[in-house]
Design an enzyme around this catalytic site. Sequence first.
Site, mmCIF file in Angstrom:
data_model
loop_
_atom_site.group_PDB
_atom_site.id
_atom_site.type_symbol
_atom_site.label_atom_id
_atom_site.label_comp_id
_atom_site.label_asym_id
_atom_site.label_seq_id
_atom_site.Cartn_x
_atom_site.Cartn_y
_atom_site.Cartn_z
ATOM 1 N N LYS A 28 -42.866 -30.024 -52.091
ATOM 2 C CA LYS A 28 -42.972 -30.787 -50.836
ATOM 3 C C LYS A 28 -43.606 -29.963 -49.627
ATOM 4 O O LYS A 28 -44.234 -30.567 -48.789
ATOM 5 C CB LYS A 28 -41.718 -31.451 -50.670
ATOM 6 C CG LYS A 28 -41.418 -32.709 -51.554
ATOM 7 C CD LYS A 28 -42.075 -33.905 -51.313
ATOM 8 C CE LYS A 28 -41.613 -35.205 -51.963
ATOM 9 N NZ LYS A 28 -42.339 -36.399 -51.634
ATOM 10 N N SER A 70 -41.351 -29.815 -60.169
ATOM 11 C CA SER A 70 -41.622 -29.851 -58.831
ATOM 12 C C SER A 70 -40.395 -29.235 -57.710
ATOM 13 O O SER A 70 -40.760 -29.164 -56.589
ATOM 14 C CB SER A 70 -41.300 -31.357 -58.775
ATOM 15 O OG SER A 70 -40.279 -32.042 -59.219
#
Length: 316
Positions: free
Chosen positions: A51, A301
């Site tokens: 992110k 991720s």
Amino acid sequence: MVTLDDVRDAAKRLDGVAHRTPVLTSTTLNNLVGAEVFLKCENFQRMGAFKFRGAYNAISRLGAEQLGRGVAAYSSGNHAQAVALACRLLGATAVILMPEDAPAAKLAATRGYGAEVVTYDRYSQDRVALGEQLAAERGLTLIPPYDHPHVMAGQGTAALELLDEVGALDALVTPVGGGGLIAGCATVAKGLDPNIRVIGVEPDTADDTRRSFAAGERVTTPVSRTIADGLAVPAPGELTFEVNRRLVDEVVLVTDEEIRAAMRLVFERLKIVIEPSAAVGVAALLTGRISAPPRVGVVISGGNVDLARFTELLTA
């Protein structure tokens, strides 16, 4: 729409700021799957997840006046930390709307990066409406977690690095929440090789993207309860859905138990800690939900799970 050039531009902006994360392999995993698997380990990214790429790419493009007024965001945890860190690096304040039941480690880390946290009930309140209201009331610039072209372009730099390092792949697998990661990665993958298969993975209780693909339009589902908290969104983003319906070949589902098994294997064999949302791609390969071609890339991720929660998940 996001283009390959947008992602390359984001890569230049992130150069020297974001980490170029490692790509790991495991002979055991390869043998279990029957393919050569390359794991792009964003658990080693700044603040522990991919992110940061999108948040920094978007916030760094704001003008001095916008940075001076501050930034707002809403997130279950990783985008919250990413925005908080990006704002700290760029000299801006951050106000983040987070669920009351967000993992304690993610709440603490977001505050630790200097952000103000405002909580809400994810099961009864609309975070988008609340976030827009918060930004309007305080005069802040809202940076959403996925439905933003600069955020999507930033996330796509993970795939750009992966393909640059390992060369051509037959398939690229990523987790799917709101769709920003897979949108950016699919833009890169298909832009470099139209024949590569791009496959998304969702928890079976949070299958809004797969349902939306089947319906041909965005479908809203109740917010689910899954250990993969970062993927528990009610609907794909408007912008991300338009990208993904063109570029993503398939979305498959995995259960919480399968996610736990994937986390355990990655910990035992590769000696790294990954959070539940990051394990869905490995889970899909291990269970055969994805029929693996010879060379497969998987985006891991993030790794934002504290010791107590990690132990609880692996011993459940």
